[in-house]
Design a protein around this motif. Sequence first.
Motif, PDB file in Angstrom:
ATOM      1  N   ALA A 143     -12.687  10.442  41.036  1.00  0.00           N
ATOM      2  CA  ALA A 143     -13.508   9.742  40.039  1.00  0.00           C
ATOM      3  C   ALA A 143     -13.228   8.234  40.066  1.00  0.00           C
ATOM      4  N   GLU A 144     -11.925   7.882  40.207  1.00  0.00           N
ATOM      5  CA  GLU A 144     -11.600   6.458  40.286  1.00  0.00           C
ATOM      6  C   GLU A 144     -12.221   5.827  41.517  1.00  0.00           C
ATOM      7  N   SER A 145     -12.175   6.581  42.644  1.00  0.00           N
ATOM      8  CA  SER A 145     -12.798   6.070  43.871  1.00  0.00           C
ATOM      9  C   SER A 145     -14.302   5.919  43.702  1.00  0.00           C
ATOM     10  N   ALA A 146     -14.924   6.969  43.084  1.00  0.00           N
ATOM     11  CA  ALA A 146     -16.382   6.887  42.846  1.00  0.00           C
ATOM     12  C   ALA A 146     -16.711   5.742  41.903  1.00  0.00           C
ATOM     13  N   SER A 147     -15.870   5.574  40.858  1.00  0.00           N
ATOM     14  CA  SER A 147     -16.098   4.478  39.913  1.00  0.00           C
ATOM     15  C   SER A 147     -15.972   3.125  40.604  1.00  0.00           C
TER      16      SER A 147
ATOM     17  N   GLU B 163     -18.638  -1.498  42.996  1.00  0.00           N
ATOM     18  CA  GLU B 163     -19.007  -2.325  44.149  1.00  0.00           C
ATOM     19  C   GLU B 163     -20.520  -2.315  44.353  1.00  0.00           C
ATOM     20  N   ALA B 164     -21.111  -1.078  44.245  1.00  0.00           N
ATOM     21  CA  ALA B 164     -22.571  -0.980  44.383  1.00  0.00           C
ATOM     22  C   ALA B 164     -23.271  -1.748  43.269  1.00  0.00           C
ATOM     23  N   GLY B 165     -22.697  -1.644  42.048  1.00  0.00           N
ATOM     24  CA  GLY B 165     -23.281  -2.389  40.917  1.00  0.00           C
ATOM     25  C   GLY B 165     -23.234  -3.887  41.165  1.00  0.00           C
ATOM     26  N   LYS B 166     -22.114  -4.344  41.724  1.00  0.00           N
ATOM     27  CA  LYS B 166     -22.017  -5.773  42.039  1.00  0.00           C
ATOM     28  C   LYS B 166     -23.061  -6.179  43.073  1.00  0.00           C
ATOM     29  N   LYS B 167     -23.202  -5.301  44.110  1.00  0.00           N
ATOM     30  CA  LYS B 167     -24.212  -5.599  45.139  1.00  0.00           C
ATOM     31  C   LYS B 167     -25.616  -5.589  44.542  1.00  0.00           C
TER      32      LYS B 167
END
Length: 301
Positions: free
Chosen positions: A99-103, A108-112
């Motif tokens: 979950a931490e990795s997915a978060s 990162e995706a949100g930043k992109k």
Amino acid sequence: MSRQQEQKGFFKTLFSKWWAWALVPVACIALIFTALIISIGITPESVEEVTSQKVEIQEKLDKSEARREKVESSLEQTKSSLKDAQAKLADSEAKLKKAESASKDKKEAGKKDSKALQNKLAKSESSLKETKEDLKETKDKLDSANAKVTELTKQLKEANDQVAKAKDEVKTANAKAEEAKAETEKALAKVKETPAKEEPVKEEPKKETATPGSFHNPVLDLDSSNVASTIKSNAEERWKDDYQMQDYEVQQQTSAYNQLKNVAVDSEVKQTQMENALSRWGYDFEMVQYEYNEQMNAYNN
């Protein structure tokens, strides 16, 4: 030397002798016989009491054994539960890491995505700015076109006034011609009344009567390629750097030219009015068409 020290020395000396060790089994056997004699001398009630105590002790021992087994079973269950709990804990830790990795990936995706949205927003703002500039430029062009239309309307009104004035002059000339014709008729009547020598009458040459099909449309005499190039050059000269109005002007003039070519010129009046309009307005076919239509409407009325 004290008494205790003396006793210690005695026993030390005694146990150092081999025969002292031989007396130990003899003492044990004597002790056993003594216990047997004492047990024989115990009453039946004492035996029963000892037996009862023994049974109670055995029952307590059995209960303790059962409790021990129960505790051992509970301990095994506890160990099993502990193992399950440890397995669940390990699974939960794995899920937590996942979950931490997915978060982290989502962040990162949100930043992109945020950066992409910011870029899109910047592009949209730039496009909006360009659109506003284009709109302002279009508005300026529209204002300029409206001003030009107003000017053309004014010129058209002046042309109509000139046409009306010319019609009035034609009417005046026609009236004068009628008066001159009447005076001529009066003069001829007086000449007829006055006797004169008869002179041979010279026959005036007869005017050739126009036959159908002898009239033609002068617009058809114009070279079509020359007409197209002239219309385009006139539009470029009239509407410099305004390509939209140039295109509009070319379309309107070409449409008027094509309509004038299709006009059926089957009388002298039509041919004359077409020639006059062409002579006056040249390659401005919209004005040629307007003047021709106005003149023919006036003639037909």
